[in-house]
Motif scaffolding. Structure first.
Motif, PDB file in Angstrom:
ATOM      1  N   GLU A   1       1.229  -1.017   0.073  1.00 14.02           N
ATOM      2  CA  GLU A   1       0.075   0.030  -0.085  1.00 14.02           C
ATOM      3  C   GLU A   1       1.042   1.472  -0.125  1.00 14.02           C
ATOM      4  O   GLU A   1       2.017   1.740   0.330  1.00 14.02           O
ATOM      5  CB  GLU A   1      -0.529  -0.248   1.410  1.00 14.02           C
ATOM      6  CG  GLU A   1      -1.708  -1.525   1.542  1.00 14.02           C
ATOM      7  CD  GLU A   1      -2.608  -0.742   2.729  1.00 14.02           C
ATOM      8  OE1 GLU A   1      -3.743  -0.225   2.713  1.00 14.02           O
ATOM      9  OE2 GLU A   1      -1.998  -1.760   3.231  1.00 14.02           O
ATOM     10  N   THR A   2       0.316   2.575  -0.635  1.00 15.21           N
ATOM     11  CA  THR A   2       1.245   3.558  -0.232  1.00 15.21           C
ATOM     12  C   THR A   2       0.701   4.750  -0.915  1.00 15.21           C
ATOM     13  O   THR A   2      -0.604   4.583  -0.334  1.00 15.21           O
ATOM     14  CB  THR A   2       1.541   4.106  -2.073  1.00 15.21           C
ATOM     15  OG1 THR A   2       0.879   4.015  -3.012  1.00 15.21           O
ATOM     16  CG2 THR A   2       2.457   2.796  -2.209  1.00 15.21           C
TER      17      THR A   2
ATOM     18  N   THR B   1      -3.635   3.122  -5.055  1.00 15.90           N
ATOM     19  CA  THR B   1      -2.928   3.297  -3.816  1.00 15.90           C
ATOM     20  C   THR B   1      -2.262   2.277  -3.515  1.00 15.90           C
ATOM     21  O   THR B   1      -2.024   1.638  -2.614  1.00 15.90           O
ATOM     22  CB  THR B   1      -3.218   4.096  -3.143  1.00 15.90           C
ATOM     23  OG1 THR B   1      -4.134   3.815  -2.197  1.00 15.90           O
ATOM     24  CG2 THR B   1      -3.353   5.390  -3.147  1.00 15.90           C
ATOM     25  N   HIS B   2      -3.030   1.083  -3.681  1.00 15.88           N
ATOM     26  CA  HIS B   2      -2.453  -0.163  -3.601  1.00 15.88           C
ATOM     27  C   HIS B   2      -2.607  -1.351  -4.331  1.00 15.88           C
ATOM     28  O   HIS B   2      -3.293  -1.248  -5.155  1.00 15.88           O
ATOM     29  CB  HIS B   2      -3.516  -0.563  -2.201  1.00 15.88           C
ATOM     30  CG  HIS B   2      -4.740  -1.309  -3.091  1.00 15.88           C
ATOM     31  ND1 HIS B   2      -5.960   0.321  -2.714  1.00 15.88           N
ATOM     32  CD2 HIS B   2      -5.123  -2.038  -3.052  1.00 15.88           C
ATOM     33  CE1 HIS B   2      -6.967  -0.636  -3.397  1.00 15.88           C
ATOM     34  NE2 HIS B   2      -7.418  -2.236  -3.313  1.00 15.88           N
TER      35      HIS B   2
END
Length: 794
Positions: free
Chosen positions: A163-164, A192-193
């Motif tokens: 995840e980011t 985002t993941h």
């Protein structure tokens, strides 16, 4: 060999710097007066520089760099600092320090700091210093193990979820030290993941081989990387190979390090070095991977036998031997060398020091390193050699440093010492955070210190801990690494939201950098409720519950309240922690799980709660090591083994529990009475006079404990005395489990483990739902979790 004349040599400690708001600065430094400047000098030589300091920095942080300059002619030196990153500032703090300030960054940056030195005669000399600059919070959480183990000849897949905090642009993989016959990448990405799988076809091998893979996640806010070691073993079983160099030579009382070569298919759990015959060396590191010692003092040249026994998980052992030749020290030769690093890494600076102090009668000294070592990487002084280590072409490189002192009388004395260093990838493999799955707890306005075992055979240059994957900031986040113990100190005055927090441990040795993920549980209150151990009972009319309200400062003036998710239960007094719940007959559950909840409020009216799951059954099969028992319609039907059957002729009128372990079975009735049967020699069968028992606990193969209505315990069997000694310690115990020499308890909601009454482990974070045995280990299941944690090795 290069000769270094002592007379014209000086060493100047200073700093490259001057105050500036730019990314470079310069100044002119006047060296100290040279005590030997009347000596003739045939040629003006360029100065040399040596830089030390932190190799990891954080966004907006300031660090101190130290420099050492050597200029044979004592010329005035002009020094200029530069940075590959804009907005880095430099300020000269003293003659030996320069202060470096970094700008704010939102992604990881690799920075090159350059110190340029000129004596006004020769071309300027540049010295680079590498620093990794991290943001205050790393915007990615990558769920990748440090090491993966596979058998040769197999097709494998390494799946990594992540995840980011910013949009993902691409995901790639890098493989170092191995060229697979086939590789492929599959992935599933959202904004985002996502996750990515590296699929490899591994060759059949006859010995253990190792290589490294790195996942690289490119986002709109920079790249995030994580590296893992891959270990391939022969398919026909576990492999452990150990070897030592054929022989070593050392002078009496001199320091020596012996570094083994080990190929292992599983984790190493022990090292045991031995030395024969006497006299023994002094200060030996007999239980560590690298054997460091000072040789014994001998009167004549003596050969000693050195052996290393390595133990791998599964109690697989291998032994390797070598010889160490120890030479006596001649009466007129007292030279000795010592090294700053027993085992070093590419990119590190090693300092070799001699014990030479008086140079008044010395004509010259000579330093040399065998094996074609690049002399441009050396900074020489009469009693010190500074070595910058290059990236080797092998995983491990071994040289010898030779030191020769020639006196005015014509007498020459010598000494030597090994120089052993690893490649960048091999160094990463040496750095291990052994208890990285251990969690710690964060409470508002409460400074906490969590200790981890950060082990490395190579001396670490820098270790930092930063927040990861989240917007949380902390009033204090510091770390200190000493003697393999990493102490992380954290303070969060305001915890806005309870839940899991993520951190990165960053360790750096030379060019090698390794990151580890660790987690903590943040609580928004100093008060926590614990409802006790989840249980299974045969359906009856009442149960006992044992709750706790635990305050980090030991406060106890809080009101509990029990409730149920159905109308099936009526608590005698919902505001009592140790309680009894009656089951309403019209709502009697059948093979159902009931959720009970303990709730309270802290001084700030913030609620805390804990859920207890009780499963009621009419029919159940209980499987022990020897006996299997069957309950049908709340009545025990049979307890049988392959060649035996237990007959409980006087069963309780209302059966509550049937427990089986080893070669015994025990029954508990709702009347509080206990009876046990099994093999006659088992001491569990000798049941003492028991009263008010509300729950049975099979502690071990020959030990049982019963819990009373007041939450106290009574135990009987082989380990009863040892268990009762543990029960006397402060805290409320909810469950006990023994396996071999380890005994674990759930005390105050946490798993505590002991060996010979010495605590070896305590869990953190979520409270414990239950203890259980799995794959020969004592494990636990946290509350509100499907996962099982096995933190200790029995």
């Amino acid at each position: 060999m290069r000769k270094l004349l002592i007379a014209p040599l000086i060493t100047l400690l200073t700093a490259c710097g001057g105050g500036s708001d730019n990314d470079s600065s310069n100044s002119t430094l006047t060296p100290r007066a040279d005590q030997s400047q009347n000596q003739p000098v045939s040629e003006n030589s360029a100065p040399t520089a040596f830089i030390t300091g932190e190799t990891i920095a954080l966004s907006k942080e300031t660090i101190t760099l130290s420099t050492q300059f050597v200029d044979a002619e004592s010329d005035d030196l002009t020094v200029n600092w530069k940075s590959s990153l804009a907005d880095v500032t430099f300020k000269q703090n003293s003659l030996s320090e320069t202060i470096v300030s970094f700008p704010a960054v939102t992604e990881k940056k690799s920075i090159v700091i350059t110190c340029e030195v000129s004596d006004g005669v020769n071309q300027p000399v540049s010295k680079n210093f590498n620093i990794t600059l991290y943001p205050e919070s790393i915007g990615a959480h990558i769920q990748m193990a440090d090491e993966y183990k596979f058998e040769g000849g197999s097709n494998v897949s390494i799946n990594v979820p992540f995840e980011t905090t910013s949009t993902i642009k691409s995901v790639t993989w890098d493989i170092e030290g191995f060229d697979p016959d086939y590789q492929d990448v599959t992935e599933g990405l959202a904004d985002t993941h996502g996750d990515s799988s590296l699929n490899l076809q591994l060759p059949a091998v006859t010995e253990v081989i190792e290589f490294f893979v790195t996942i690289i996640i490119e986002t709109n806010n920079g790249a995030h990387k994580q590296t893992a070691k891959i270990k391939i073993s022969p398919a026909d079983g576990p492999v452990l190979n150990v070897s030592l160099a054929k022989g070593y030579a050392v002078s009496s009382t001199a320091h020596l390090s012996i570094v083994p070569t080990i190929a292992n298919s599983d984790d190493i759990i022990g090292y045991a070095w031995s030395w024969a015959p006497d006299p023994q060396p002094t200060k030996p590191s007999s239980t560590k991977r690298v054997y460091q010692f000072y040789a014994p003092n001998v009167e004549q040249e003596t050969d000693f036998d050195v052996s290393l026994e390595v133990t791998m998980k599964g109690n697989i052992t291998k032994t390797a031997t070598t010889k160490v030749k120890v030479s006596p020290i001649p009466a007129d030769n007292k030279l000795s060398l010592s090294s700053s690093h027993a085992l070093a890494a590419a990119g590190q600076t090693v300092i070799i020091k001699s014990n030479l102090e008086d140079t008044s009668e010395v004509e010259s000294v000579t330093w040399d390193i065998d094996g074609g070592f690049d002399k441009s990487l050396l900074v020489e002084a009469p009693n010190q050699l500074t070595i910058e280590l290059p990236e080797p072409d092998d995983l491990k490189k071994i040289h010898h440093v030779h030191y020769e002192v020639k006196y005015n009388t014509g007498v020459t004395k010598t000494a030597k010492i090994p120089l052993v260093y690893l490649s960048t990838s091999a160094t990463r493999g040496e750095i291990q955070l052994k208890d990285k799955y251990q969690e710690f707890e964060i409470y508002p306005q409460k400074e906490v210190t969590a200790n981890y075992t950060l082990a490395s055979s190579v001396k670490l240059d820098s270790v930092r801990v930063v927040a990861a994957f989240g917007t949380y900031t902390y009033d204090k986040l510091e770390s200190e690494n000493h003697d393999n113990n990493l102490a992380i100190t954290l303070l969060d005055n305001e915890v806005p939201l309870a839940g899991r927090r993520f951190f990165k441990v960053i360790a750096k040795a030379g060019l090698a950098e390794k990151e580890f993920n660790i987690t903590a549980w943040a609580y928004d209150s100093l008060l926590r409720a614990y409802s006790g151990i989840d249980e299974v009972f045969i359906t009856g009319d009442r149960i006992s519950v044992f709750g706790q309200l635990i305050h980090t400062d030991g406060k106890s003036e809080y009101a509990p309240n029990w409730s149920s998710d159905t109308a099936r239960f009526t608590f005698e007094n919902p505001q009592t922690l140790a309680n009894e719940a009656n089951i309403n007959e019209p709502f009697r559950p059948k093979a159902d799980t009931v959720k009970l909840r303990l709730v309270s409020q802290d001084d700030n009216n913030k609620a805390t709660s804990s859920e207890l799951q009780i499963r009621f059954v009419d029919n159940i099969t209980i499987e022990g090591e020897k006996y299997n028992c069957e309950v049908k319609d709340r009545v025990l039907q049979k307890c049988v083994s392959e060649n035996d059957q237990l007959l409980f002729e006087n069963q309780p009128e209302q059966l509550k529990q049937v427990v089986a372990r080893g070669n015994y079975v025990c029954l508990l009735g709702y009347d509080g009475k206990v009876q046990c049967d099994g093999e006659t020699e088992n001491p569990v069968l000798d049941v003492p006079n028991l009263e008010n028992i509300v729950r049975l606990n099979t502690v071990g193969l020959e030990t049982v404990c019963g819990q009373r209505q007041d939450a106290s315990w009574q135990c009987w069997g082989t380990r009863a005395t040892k268990i009762e000694n543990l029960l006397e310690q402060p805290g409320q115990v909810h469950q006990i489990l023994n396996l071999n020499e380890q005994t674990c308890l759930v005390r105050d909601g946490k798993m505590q483990c002991y060996q010979d009454e010495k605590k070896t482990y305590e869990s953190a974070g979520k409270f414990v739902s239950t203890l259980l045995e799995k794959d020969g280990q004592i494990c636990y299941k946290p509350k509100s979790s499907y996962s099982i944690s096995c933190p200790i090795n029995n």
